[in-house]
Design an enzyme around this catalytic site. Structure first.
Site, PDB file in Angstrom:
ATOM      1  CG  ASN A   1      -2.165   1.708   1.017  1.00  0.00           C
ATOM      2  OD1 ASN A   1      -1.836   2.160   0.400  1.00  0.00           O
ATOM      3  ND2 ASN A   1      -2.775   1.088   2.312  1.00  0.00           N
TER       4      ASN A   1
ATOM      5  CE  LYS B   1      -0.208   3.465   5.066  1.00  0.00           C
ATOM      6  NZ  LYS B   1       0.085   4.122   6.326  1.00  0.00           N
TER       7      LYS B   1
ATOM      8  CG  HIS C   1      -6.072   1.126   4.716  1.00  0.00           C
ATOM      9  ND1 HIS C   1      -5.358   2.480   6.141  1.00  0.00           N
ATOM     10  CD2 HIS C   1      -4.921   0.871   4.624  1.00  0.00           C
ATOM     11  CE1 HIS C   1      -4.541   2.248   6.792  1.00  0.00           C
ATOM     12  NE2 HIS C   1      -3.919   1.504   5.838  1.00  0.00           N
TER      13      HIS C   1
ATOM     14  CD  GLU D   1      -3.155   5.812   7.044  1.00  0.00           C
ATOM     15  OE1 GLU D   1      -3.238   5.471   5.376  1.00  0.00           O
ATOM     16  OE2 GLU D   1      -2.512   4.986   7.654  1.00  0.00           O
TER      17      GLU D   1
ATOM     18  CD  GLU E   1      -3.412  -2.862   7.112  1.00  0.00           C
ATOM     19  OE1 GLU E   1      -2.626  -3.139   6.563  1.00  0.00           O
ATOM     20  OE2 GLU E   1      -4.217  -2.103   7.546  1.00  0.00           O
TER      21      GLU E   1
ATOM     22  N   GLY F   1       1.903   2.014  10.618  1.00  0.00           N
ATOM     23  CA  GLY F   1       3.201   3.464  10.467  1.00  0.00           C
ATOM     24  C   GLY F   1       3.965   4.032  11.744  1.00  0.00           C
TER      25      GLY F   1
ATOM     26  CB  SER G   1       5.179  -1.956  12.023  1.00  0.00           C
ATOM     27  OG  SER G   1       4.653  -0.581  12.399  1.00  0.00           O
TER      28      SER G   1
HETATM   29  C1  PEP Z   1      -0.947  -0.033   6.377  1.00  0.00           C
HETATM   30  O1  PEP Z   1      -1.327   1.174   5.165  1.00  0.00           O
HETATM   31  O2  PEP Z   1      -1.307  -0.948   6.301  1.00  0.00           O
HETATM   32  C2  PEP Z   1       0.343  -0.140   7.208  1.00  0.00           C
HETATM   33  C3  PEP Z   1       0.002  -1.527   7.638  1.00  0.00           C
HETATM   34  O3  PEP Z   1       1.260   0.842   7.033  1.00  0.00           O
HETATM   35  P1  PEP Z   1       3.010  -0.115   7.706  1.00  0.00           P
HETATM   36  O4  PEP Z   1       3.408  -1.577   7.028  1.00  0.00           O
HETATM   37  O5  PEP Z   1       3.673   1.521   7.136  1.00  0.00           O
HETATM   38  O6  PEP Z   1       2.384   0.216   9.059  1.00  0.00           O
END
Ligand code: PEP
Length: 250
Positions: free
Chosen positions: A9, A11, A95, A97, A167, A173, A212
């Site tokens: 992803n 972003k 997601h 976000e 997630e 992040g 992460s």
């Molecule tokens: C994500 O954006 O779905 C995500 C898991 O980000 P990160 O790997 O940076 O934590």
């Protein structure tokens, strides 16, 4: 036997020049594998470039979001059929976000899930709890409710052509990864929720972990029986790191 899936992803990151370089690097590191599917989800505007550059590569692509509507006066929106037109196989829905920054609720997420499937895109349904919910012992129930909200609208059979990504919000992040035990517990719970409605669908459902994931923690996550791959944010922007995560999934 479920085939692993690793999805990057990107972003809202990148530029035309940066995407050209990253795609070149990715193609250098990654070859299509029988054991894992690999896809990237760039910002919409880069989809023409990605679909052109990755055409012969065996790597696949998708979007980070989509409209729940098919067509019409919806300024700024992009429909599932438009994404299909650019060769997308996948689309991320729900997601955290999108949920927290853009106010998407379970009803929007369910509508997007249905819209994706109507254009033969595979939705990657994101679910996950906040730190407060985890600390108060509500994580499993919260994740279950997020899944059921979509089952209620799309039907359990729809999960035969879907992917779920667990997630935990506190791990996205932040550099804080769920431990393999924490992730496996929630993944097994999600599979159990689906199995209580349709055991066959639960057996074949791919459940990705996101939060992460890095080259140095991917293997221990993937070693768990209910973790079928990863949704990767930050590390998907570094070709060598993303490639290492993909290799760990094979
Ligand atoms: C994500 O954006 O779905 C995500 C898991 O980000 P990160 O790997 O940076 O934590």
């Amino acid at each position: 036997m479920r085939r692993s899936l690793v999805v990057g992803n990107w972003k809202m990151m990148g530029s035309r020049a940066g995407v050209t370089k990253l795609l070149e690097e990715l193609k250098g590191y990654l070859v299509a594998s029988d054991r894992a599917s690999i896809a990237i989800c760039p910002p919409y505007v880069f989809l023409p470039q990605v679909s052109e550059d990755l055409r012969e590569s065996g790597l696949r692509w998708g979007s980070q979001n989509l409209s729940q509507y098919d067509e019409g006066a919806f300024t700024g929106e992009v429909s599932a059929s438009m994404l299909k037109d650019f060769g997308c196989d996948y689309t991320i829905v729900g997601h955290s976000e999108r949920r927290s920054l853009f106010g998407e609720g379970d009803a929007d997420v369910a509508a997007k899930f249905v819209a994706a499937q109507s254009a033969r895109l595979t939705p990657i349904l994101c679910v996950g709890e906040s730190l407060q919910q985890r600390d108060s012992g509500d994580a499993l129930e919260w994740v279950k409710q997020q899944i059921i909200a979509v089952v209620d609208v799309a039907g359990i059979d729809a999960f035969a052509d879907a992917v779920v990504a667990y997630e935990p919000i506190w791990a996205i992040g932040t550099g804080k990864t769920a431990t393999p035990e924490q992730a496996q517990q929630v993944h097994a719970h999600i599979r159990g929720v689906i199995a209580s409605l349709h055991p066959g669908v639960a057996d074949s459902l791919r459940i990705l972990y996101g939060g992460s994931v890095k080259a140095d923690n991917a293997s221990e996550l993937f070693a768990n029986p209910d973790i079928d791959g990863a949704l990767v944010g930050g590390a998907s922007l570094i070709a060598a790191d993303f490639a290492a995560i993909c290799r760990a999934a094979e």
